[in-house]
Design an enzyme around this catalytic site. Structure first.
Site, PDB file in Angstrom:
ATOM      1  CG  HIS A   1      -1.902  -1.039   1.397  1.00 39.28           C
ATOM      2  ND1 HIS A   1      -2.034  -1.800   2.532  1.00 39.28           N
ATOM      3  CD2 HIS A   1      -2.858  -1.477   0.546  1.00 39.28           C
ATOM      4  CE1 HIS A   1      -3.033  -2.665   2.378  1.00 39.28           C
ATOM      5  NE2 HIS A   1      -3.541  -2.491   1.176  1.00 39.28           N
TER       6      HIS A   1
ATOM      7  CE  LYS B   1     -12.813  -6.940   4.323  1.00 41.02           C
ATOM      8  NZ  LYS B   1     -12.013  -7.225   3.170  1.00 41.02           N
TER       9      LYS B   1
ATOM     10  NE  ARG C   1      -2.461  -7.728  -4.282  1.00 38.01           N
ATOM     11  CZ  ARG C   1      -3.259  -8.144  -3.322  1.00 38.01           C
ATOM     12  NH1 ARG C   1      -2.789  -8.257  -2.103  1.00 38.01           N
ATOM     13  NH2 ARG C   1      -4.504  -8.453  -3.558  1.00 38.01           N
TER      14      ARG C   1
ATOM     15  CB  SER D   1      -4.231  -6.793   4.663  1.00 39.53           C
ATOM     16  OG  SER D   1      -3.859  -5.548   4.138  1.00 39.53           O
TER      17      SER D   1
END
Ligand code: PNS
Length: 162
Positions: free
Chosen positions: A18, A42, A91, A129
């Site tokens: 990030h 979540k 990514r 993450s």
């Protein structure tokens, strides 16, 4: 005209991937708002205020980066902040489908906002993450993959939990 971009996400926790995208974004955009999604379904490891605190600390010396939270539709937030661009990191090919769907849905919802994808440095292409939390909680090392402050906060969090 000065360009304002929004970099949205959960940042649970912030990774060096990030940080890398934000640094690259600053080469293109005049200002970047890092927009933390609140009220996601979540259950996050770090609370909204903990995540905001980490972001603020890491970018303390960068006046062109602003931290904020948002709720509801991302495009509504971007419009409200009078930003022109949504920045997302890509990514790997596996990110593409989800990101493509989101970008096109966001364009349908608001055609004035463009999504710009940026590639992180190669050494961050495999981190997420989710993986950081899993590896750290199982005793693996995450140094170099997250800011030192995040590593410290992860250690503290794990100590409280155990
Ligand atoms: O870091 P993440 O979890 O990949 O970020 C996802 C995020 C926050 C960008 C996405 O979930 C989002 O924009 N949520 C806000 C609600 C919304 O606008 N949904 C429609 C997207 S097409």
């Amino acid at each position: 005209m000065s360009t304002l971009a929004v970099f949205p996400g959960s940042f649970d926790p912030l990774t060096n991937g990030h940080v890398d995208i934000i640094s690259r974004g600053l080469r293109i955009f005049d200002r970047i708002i890092v927009a933390l999604l609140v009220n996601a379904e979540k259950a996050p490891l770090f609370s909204t205020s903990e995540r905001l605190d980490i972001l603020r600390e890491v970018f303390r010396s960068e006046p062109r980066v602003e931290m904020d939270t948002f709720d509801g539709l991302l495009v509504d937030y971007v419009e409200r902040r009078k930003a022109q661009v949504i920045v997302r990191g890509l990514r790997a090919v596996s990110d593409f489908e989800y990101e493509f769907q989101m970008a096109l849905m966001n364009r349908r919802l608001n055609g004035r906002i463009e999504t710009v994808f940026m590639m992180p440095a190669e050494q961050y292409t495999y981190i997420s993450s989710r993986l950081i939390k899993e590896v750290f909680s199982l005793g693996g090392k995450v140094d170099g993959l997250v800011p030192a402050l995040v590593e410290e906060r992860l250690r503290r969090k794990l100590a409280v939990k155990s």
